[in-house]
Design a protein around this motif. Structure first.
Motif: not given
Length: 131
Positions: A49, A68, A70-71, A97, A101-104
């Motif tokens: 990250s 997975n 994330q952005y 978070h 997790d699929r989204g940020f």
């Protein structure tokens, strides 16, 4: 090998290093200039990250954990001993978070010297974003 993958992951920041991106930057308040910089996550196994905190209060974030990715981008703000990284379109960062997790949903990080500590969803696992 991981170092090489992480260096490849840095490419989006080099390509997307635009002083003002549409939407979020116009609404950001300037951030604490002492905290602005490019951070890399350490101490979390199998997770790569990066976090770019700009002096104008905007940020870019990326995380890769297995398949997975994330952005996120938006605004960041220092609140006492914490830094809240708030994705565009949200009014606050998620305190829950995780890399799964699929989204940020954003991050709440604790300032520790020149590092930012991520207490991952209160799990007891911690990572350090370091410059």
């Amino acid at each position: 090998m991981l170092r090489k993958l992480l260096s490849l992951a840095a490419i989006p920041f080099a390509v997307l290093s635009i002083p003002h991106f549409a939407g979020a930057a116009a609404a950001c308040e300037p951030g604490d200039k002492r905290l602005a910089g490019h951070y890399y996550l350490n101490g979390v196994m199998e997770v790569g990250s990066e976090l770019l905190l700009r002096p104008d209060g905007s940020f870019e974030f990326m995380l890769a954990y297995g398949a997975n990715d994330q952005y996120g981008k938006g605004c960041w703000v220092r609140r006492g001993s914490t830094v809240e990284v708030i994705p565009a379109g949200r009014s606050a960062a998620s305190r829950r978070h995780t890399p799964d997790d699929r989204g940020f949903g954003g991050l709440v990080l604790t300032v520790s010297g020149r590092s930012l500590v991520w207490n991952i969803a209160g799990s007891g696992y911690k990572g350090r974003y370091e410059r």
